[in-house]
Write a protein that holds these residues in place. Sequence first.
Motif, short mmCIF file in Angstrom:
data_model
loop_
_atom_site.label_atom_id
_atom_site.label_comp_id
_atom_site.label_asym_id
_atom_site.label_seq_id
_atom_site.Cartn_x
_atom_site.Cartn_y
_atom_site.Cartn_z
N PHE A 152 1.67 2.68 -23.06
CA PHE A 152 1.30 3.97 -23.80
C PHE A 152 -0.20 4.80 -23.75
N SER A 153 -1.07 3.95 -23.53
CA SER A 153 -2.41 4.65 -23.43
C SER A 153 -2.52 5.33 -22.10
N ALA A 154 -1.68 4.64 -20.78
CA ALA A 154 -1.72 5.34 -19.50
C ALA A 154 -0.94 6.41 -19.62
N GLN A 155 0.33 6.50 -20.33
CA GLN A 155 1.29 7.61 -20.38
C GLN A 155 0.40 8.73 -21.08
N MET A 156 -0.33 8.54 -22.18
CA MET A 156 -1.10 9.70 -22.90
C MET A 156 -2.11 10.15 -22.02
N GLU A 157 -2.84 9.38 -21.15
CA GLU A 157 -3.95 9.75 -20.28
C GLU A 157 -3.24 10.59 -19.11
N ALA A 158 -2.13 10.36 -18.52
CA ALA A 158 -1.47 11.24 -17.55
C ALA A 158 -0.99 12.53 -18.35
N ALA A 159 -0.47 12.43 -19.36
CA ALA A 159 -0.20 13.58 -20.03
C ALA A 159 -1.32 14.67 -20.24
N TRP A 189 -5.87 -2.84 -9.31
CA TRP A 189 -7.29 -2.46 -9.66
C TRP A 189 -7.13 -2.16 -11.00
N ARG A 190 -6.27 -1.35 -11.46
CA ARG A 190 -6.49 -1.09 -12.92
C ARG A 190 -5.03 -0.65 -13.22
N MET A 191 -4.57 -0.57 -14.57
CA MET A 191 -3.38 -0.24 -14.93
C MET A 191 -2.46 1.15 -14.42
N ASP A 192 -3.40 2.26 -14.48
CA ASP A 192 -2.71 3.11 -13.83
C ASP A 192 -2.38 3.20 -12.48
N ARG A 193 -2.91 2.24 -11.84
CA ARG A 193 -2.41 2.10 -10.16
C ARG A 193 -0.97 1.68 -10.25
N ALA A 194 -0.38 0.96 -11.54
CA ALA A 194 0.68 0.36 -11.63
C ALA A 194 1.64 1.27 -12.28
N VAL A 195 1.42 1.79 -13.32
CA VAL A 195 2.56 2.45 -13.99
C VAL A 195 1.44 3.77 -14.86
N ARG A 196 2.13 4.68 -15.19
CA ARG A 196 1.73 5.67 -15.96
C ARG A 196 2.53 6.08 -17.19
N SER A 197 3.65 5.20 -17.50
CA SER A 197 4.65 5.56 -18.35
C SER A 197 4.95 4.38 -19.25
N MET A 198 5.37 4.45 -20.22
CA MET A 198 5.77 3.20 -21.12
C MET A 198 7.31 2.65 -20.55
N ALA A 199 8.11 3.72 -20.32
CA ALA A 199 9.33 2.99 -19.57
C ALA A 199 9.26 2.24 -18.40
N ASP A 200 8.32 2.74 -17.59
CA ASP A 200 8.22 2.03 -16.31
C ASP A 200 7.45 0.72 -16.76
N MET A 201 6.61 0.73 -17.57
CA MET A 201 5.81 -0.69 -17.97
C MET A 201 6.90 -1.51 -18.54
N ALA A 202 7.71 -0.96 -19.34
CA ALA A 202 8.69 -2.17 -20.16
C ALA A 202 9.58 -2.54 -18.87
N GLU A 256 0.81 -1.01 -0.01
CA GLU A 256 0.01 -0.02 -0.04
C GLU A 256 0.81 1.21 -0.12
N ASP A 257 1.02 1.96 -1.14
CA ASP A 257 1.58 3.30 -1.09
C ASP A 257 0.68 4.36 -1.46
N LEU A 258 0.34 5.22 -0.46
CA LEU A 258 -0.46 6.41 -0.42
C LEU A 258 0.52 7.60 -0.69
N ASP A 259 -0.19 8.53 -1.21
CA ASP A 259 0.33 9.76 -1.51
C ASP A 259 1.82 9.56 -2.25
N VAL A 260 1.46 8.62 -3.17
CA VAL A 260 2.63 8.41 -4.41
C VAL A 260 2.21 8.63 -5.56
N SER A 261 2.88 9.45 -6.26
CA SER A 261 2.43 9.61 -7.62
C SER A 261 3.14 8.52 -8.78
N ALA A 262 2.43 8.03 -9.72
CA ALA A 262 3.03 7.15 -10.59
C ALA A 262 3.88 7.72 -11.45
N THR A 263 3.63 8.84 -11.75
CA THR A 263 4.14 9.75 -13.05
C THR A 263 5.57 10.34 -12.16
#
Length: 523
Positions: free
Chosen positions: A135-142, A78-91, A45-52
């Motif tokens: 890629f979708s998560a990164q575009m959504e974050a941007a 729960w969802r992909m954006d809870r894990a990563v928000r960038s292609m580099a992190d996902m890779a 559980e990581d609270l107050d932690v930004s994926a970007t």
Amino acid sequence: MIQLRALSAIRLSVRTDETTSPARQRAANSAEAARRGAVVVGEAEDLDVSATKTTPFDRPELGAWLRRPDEYDMIVWWRMDRAVRSMADMAELGRWAKAHRKLLVFAEGPGGTPMELDMRTASPVSELIMTLLAFSAQMEAAAIRERVTGAMAVLRAQGRYAGGLVPYGYEKIANPDGPGYKLAPDPDAVEVLSGIVRDVLNGDSLTAVAMRLNDEGVPVPRDHQAIKAGREPGGIRHGRRIERFRWTAGTLSKVLRSPALLGHRTHQGKTVRDHDGSPVLIGVPVLARDVHDELQDRLNALTPQRNRTRKDTRALLLGVAQCTGCGGNMYLSNRAGGADYNCRATARGVKCDAPAGMRADWLEAYVTDEFLRGVGDMQLTRVVTHKGYDPTSELREVEAELRALYADRDMRRSATGRRIWQEEVDAMERRAEALENTPRQESRTEIVETGETYAAYWKRHDTVGRRQLLRDAGARVVVAKGRSGGGAERLAGPDRSRLKFSIGEHDDPAKATEAALRLKLNN
């Protein structure tokens, strides 16, 4: 059949976000693990932690679990954006999962249905899906960042209130030029601030001002805002009793040092600047620039330093009374039935051939009479320094912000981040160039009458304030050693022939000059 072990991963950028609350994520992860027949063996559980701003490996709890891959078989988000928000992190996460043969599961994938990325076997399809989703998560974050930044920029460009804490001295009002709100000086808070600034510039300590505000029942900034909004003031509950928040020297320093007093929008105590590096304004300044600069000089002078006069002593004449025998200061010492001022040469390792001493009440009454008789009716003045137009202070602020930006350069991994970083740097560089080309006008000083006599100032201040007034005026009383025994003096009162009072370099207070009597606020 071997039961799978699941790690439930929860992340939240803002702890107060109800739409993605930890409880909601936890329930979704548990339900998905149960649907797959897996048992949850742990939770990250990581609270107050930004994926970007952090990779999965940099997060406090998830990072620790990723370093212990043998303790579980799958990770559920729960969802992909809870894990990563960038292609580099996902890779990077994909390479880790492939190396350790893990199953990555998202309770709600595209369309709301569960989705898994099985990295236990070489699967080009899983890697492709992972890349596309990243890629979708990164575009959504941007897109989210740009929408928020754009909305805030539009509001600021229109001079409208963009949300957040209202600085003390201002209030939120309906925008007279259209929808939304604006910030305007709060008459009640401005009146309080005017009194605070006046007292501080007139030589009062922040502690003394805070005590006065508390005695007068003036609400602290957070309570002032609550009262304006029709809410109950805050406080600390002790059983049934609530202890209200009180003014402190720290609270005053924070309020008085805020650039918001100049009408600047602030973030974490610093001025927010536009694309040209100029301060973003929230409204009409509460303080004029010259008053603000004078106030900052005074606050800087109040910074604790060594060898400053003690504020916890009740000795009115500390630093004023001196011994004739050695020229050293006399100090207050208690005795049965009273107190005395005595020479303490021996405590300094010095021998005094004629150590002086006198009853404290006698000596303090004598100095008070002599001081007020000589200058009580004179008007107290103070030295005001006008800095003119000097860009030096703001240039230092811009330089500090530029240094922080250059240190942050390697943190911007994405192209979008590097573009935003370059825009911020270019804006600060333009501002620095403008300030460097701004001509500097020399400062000047003037003597300003306070409208108050020395006698009136003396009357409204306590021992600390009176002692400072004596010291600033250059008052001195030199005490000679009394005759052996001193019986006659005890019966008849103080022997004034042992005393010599002066102000500045003048033995006669009536001849003291204005320069010697000036209240030097920067002492």
